[in-house]
Motif scaffolding. Sequence first.
Motif, PDB file in Angstrom:
ATOM      1  N   THR A 137       0.844  -1.186   0.000  1.00  0.00           N
ATOM      2  CA  THR A 137       0.000   0.000   0.000  1.00  0.00           C
ATOM      3  C   THR A 137       0.881   1.239   0.000  1.00  0.00           C
ATOM      4  N   GLN A 138       0.828   1.969  -1.084  1.00  0.00           N
ATOM      5  CA  GLN A 138       1.560   3.225  -1.225  1.00  0.00           C
ATOM      6  C   GLN A 138       0.583   4.257  -1.779  1.00  0.00           C
ATOM      7  N   VAL A 139      -0.325   4.701  -0.966  1.00  0.00           N
ATOM      8  CA  VAL A 139      -1.403   5.584  -1.384  1.00  0.00           C
ATOM      9  C   VAL A 139      -1.154   6.984  -0.830  1.00  0.00           C
ATOM     10  N   PHE A 189      -2.763  -4.671  -3.994  1.00  0.00           N
ATOM     11  CA  PHE A 189      -1.678  -3.995  -4.699  1.00  0.00           C
ATOM     12  C   PHE A 189      -2.195  -2.590  -4.949  1.00  0.00           C
ATOM     13  N   LEU A 190      -1.853  -1.669  -4.048  1.00  0.00           N
ATOM     14  CA  LEU A 190      -2.464  -0.347  -4.033  1.00  0.00           C
ATOM     15  C   LEU A 190      -1.421   0.730  -4.289  1.00  0.00           C
ATOM     16  N   LEU A 191      -1.436   1.275  -5.492  1.00  0.00           N
ATOM     17  CA  LEU A 191      -0.503   2.329  -5.872  1.00  0.00           C
ATOM     18  C   LEU A 191      -1.278   3.495  -6.473  1.00  0.00           C
ATOM     19  N   TYR A 192      -2.344   3.915  -5.846  1.00  0.00           N
ATOM     20  CA  TYR A 192      -3.136   5.002  -6.411  1.00  0.00           C
ATOM     21  C   TYR A 192      -2.847   6.336  -5.739  1.00  0.00           C
ATOM     22  N   PHE A 206      -6.781  -4.175  -6.443  1.00  0.00           N
ATOM     23  CA  PHE A 206      -5.730  -3.851  -7.401  1.00  0.00           C
ATOM     24  C   PHE A 206      -6.048  -2.450  -7.895  1.00  0.00           C
ATOM     25  N   TYR A 207      -5.402  -1.447  -7.306  1.00  0.00           N
ATOM     26  CA  TYR A 207      -5.723  -0.048  -7.621  1.00  0.00           C
ATOM     27  C   TYR A 207      -4.497   0.673  -8.164  1.00  0.00           C
ATOM     28  N   ASN A 257     -12.001  -8.754  -6.107  1.00  0.00           N
ATOM     29  CA  ASN A 257     -13.286  -8.185  -5.733  1.00  0.00           C
ATOM     30  C   ASN A 257     -13.418  -6.785  -6.305  1.00  0.00           C
ATOM     31  N   ARG A 258     -12.307  -6.051  -6.316  1.00  0.00           N
ATOM     32  CA  ARG A 258     -12.293  -4.669  -6.799  1.00  0.00           C
ATOM     33  C   ARG A 258     -11.020  -4.485  -7.592  1.00  0.00           C
TER      34      ARG A 258
END
Length: 172
Positions: free
Chosen positions: A98-100, A122-125, A147-148, A169-170
Motif C-alpha cells: 500500500t503506497q497511497v 496492490f495499491l498504488l493510487y 488492485f488499484y 473483488n475490486r
Amino acid sequence: VVSTEQFQEVLDPVERINIATNNSELRTALTSFYQSTNGKSWKTNTNWMNSGEICPSGAWYGVSCTGSAILTLSLSSNSVSGTIPSELGLLTSATLITQVFNALNGTIPSQLGQLSKMAQGFLLYYGSLSGSIPSQLGLLTNLYQDFYLYSNELTGSIPSQLGKLTGLNRDF
C-alpha cells in the motif's frame, strides 16, 4: 536412530542460512526502496536503515511480518516520494503493498510481477506514476481483493494479461 537433538543440530545451520539469505534480500529490497524514495524525508521512518532485524512486525515502521517473512509494506500518506525500485520484487512473501497518497513517480517496475504471494492488495493510487502498466502484473494471480492504480499518470492500454486476475473483488 537419530535423536531429536542430533537432528536439530543438523537442521539449525540450514535454517539459519535460509533466514539469513531471506533477511539479506529483504534488507536489499527495503534499503533500495528507502533510498529511491527519499526515506530520510518520510513523515515516519522509525527503525529504517538500522542494523537490527526487519522482522518481527513493527521493527521497521510500515512493515509487518510473520516470522522472518514480510507480509505487508504499508506507508500510505507518509510523504514517500521518488521511484519504485525494481528490487521491491524481492519481497516475494508480501501479500499487501500500500503506497497511497504519496508522491511516487516514474514507471512501475515489471519485477513487481514476481510478488507471487500478493493476495490482499496492490495499491498504488493517488501518485504520479507514469508509463504503461507492466504486463507482468498479470502474474499476481493470487490477488483476491484490491488492485488499484487509478489517479496516476499512466498511459497506454490495459495489458490483456491483467485478465488473469480473476479473483479480484475490486480493481483499477
